[in-house]
Design an enzyme around this catalytic site. Sequence first.
Site, PDB file in Angstrom:
ATOM      1  CE  LYS A 195       6.242  71.747 149.252  1.00  0.00           C
ATOM      2  NZ  LYS A 195       5.637  72.060 148.279  1.00  0.00           N
ATOM      3  CE  LYS A 248       3.546  70.638 151.833  1.00  0.00           C
ATOM      4  NZ  LYS A 248       3.427  71.028 150.408  1.00  0.00           N
TER       5      LYS A 248
HETATM    6  C1  PBG Z   1       3.313  71.518 145.253  1.00  0.00           C
HETATM    7  C2  PBG Z   1       2.616  71.078 146.944  1.00  0.00           C
HETATM    8  C3  PBG Z   1       2.810  69.912 147.309  1.00  0.00           C
HETATM    9  C4  PBG Z   1       2.049  69.858 148.421  1.00  0.00           C
HETATM   10  C5  PBG Z   1       1.532  71.053 148.530  1.00  0.00           C
HETATM   11  N1  PBG Z   1       1.925  71.809 147.658  1.00  0.00           N
HETATM   12  C6  PBG Z   1       3.561  68.828 146.891  1.00  0.00           C
HETATM   13  C7  PBG Z   1       5.234  68.831 146.753  1.00  0.00           C
HETATM   14  O1  PBG Z   1       5.687  69.673 147.046  1.00  0.00           O
HETATM   15  O2  PBG Z   1       5.548  67.883 146.365  1.00  0.00           O
HETATM   16  C8  PBG Z   1       2.039  68.824 149.601  1.00  0.00           C
HETATM   17  C9  PBG Z   1       0.822  68.651 150.176  1.00  0.00           C
HETATM   18  C10 PBG Z   1       0.680  67.106 150.845  1.00  0.00           C
HETATM   19  O3  PBG Z   1       1.286  66.135 150.742  1.00  0.00           O
HETATM   20  O4  PBG Z   1      -0.632  67.424 151.571  1.00  0.00           O
HETATM   21  N2  PBG Z   1       4.415  71.996 145.334  1.00  0.00           N
HETATM   22 ZN    ZN Z   2       5.615  72.142 143.430  1.00  0.00          ZN
END
Ligand code: PBG
Ligand code: ZN
Length: 323
Positions: A195, A248
């Site tokens: 991520k 992601k």
């Molecule tokens: C929580 C999380 C996020 C997303 C999924 N789980 C936000 C982040 O990490 O700031 C993003 C999903 C999206 O942008 O559609 N940590």
């Molecule tokens: Zn988070």
Amino acid sequence: MSFPIERPRRLRRGDTMRRLVRETKLTADDLVQPLFVVPGSGVRTEISSLKGQYHLSADEAAKEAVRIHEAGVPAIILFGIPEHKDASGSSAWAEDGEVQQATRLIKQAVPELLVMTDVCLCEYTDHGHCGILHGETVDNDPTLELLGRTAVSHAQAGADIVAPSDMMDGRVGAIRDALDDAGYDDIAILSYAVKYASAYYGPFRDAAGSAPQFGDRRGYQMDPANVLEAMREAELDLIEGADMIMVKPGVAYLDVLTKVKETFGRITAAYQVSGEYAMIEAAAEKGWIDRERIILETLLSFKRAGADFILTYHATEVAEWLE
Ligand code: PBG
Ligand code: ZN
């Protein structure tokens, strides 16, 4: 014999021929629909940063789940937006929390629909970071216990798959231990293994009210420049017991997705995130792109790159088209 001997166009003649030789297919089985659950009942409010997506109370989420299941989508992923935020994000593991309540009602209404839950603290902390703080940094090891507690509370409510998105080191192992200790050894972990610290999460953070109140997430989410690091993150999560791994954001990281899939040969998901959705919707609204074709072409690209399934805000609508 006249040049050219090989004519690739022979296999592009007509729709039936193209169907026969098509290498990649997108079906409803490949899609996971994200849902945002909020407190209350009877709530169904369009999210301004994610046009066409809604803040749903648990009862409304259960109704939506019926529709999603009927469209042929096999799974949803739940994100909770709590009434109450504090420094440790304690609403994340509340028995009557938004995700926990919605999970119960959804599993009652449509037991066959798989419920995944996002396991993180940023929607629940008043400072908006994904773990508890020590000064201005997120304190890794004490956060692990809270993530484990949250995952167990989701499993207790009936979640089939928990999906940690926090990017703390060691969280997959900690969550696996916590689930096993609580008797949930059959609950799967889909780890957001790779991520990146991405600007593509903007609309989600508006929708979830989870933007960090100071600083950013670069101390725990990955540097977009790195691929070796992605391979190590995926490997560590698999060693710790992840059943499935995810990359992601989506389109901007298809190279990473392919590499992770080819290297580990494990079930690998992709997340087409909120910013990607918003960009398509905005351009379509302007009339600059063919919305339906862009959506299908983009989702197909994830499959071609190696994704086993895709988390996408377009899931239900696309499943309805594909039927
Ligand atoms: C929580 C999380 C996020 C997303 C999924 N789980 C936000 C982040 O990490 O700031 C993003 C999903 C999206 O942008 O559609 N940590
Ligand atoms: Zn988070």
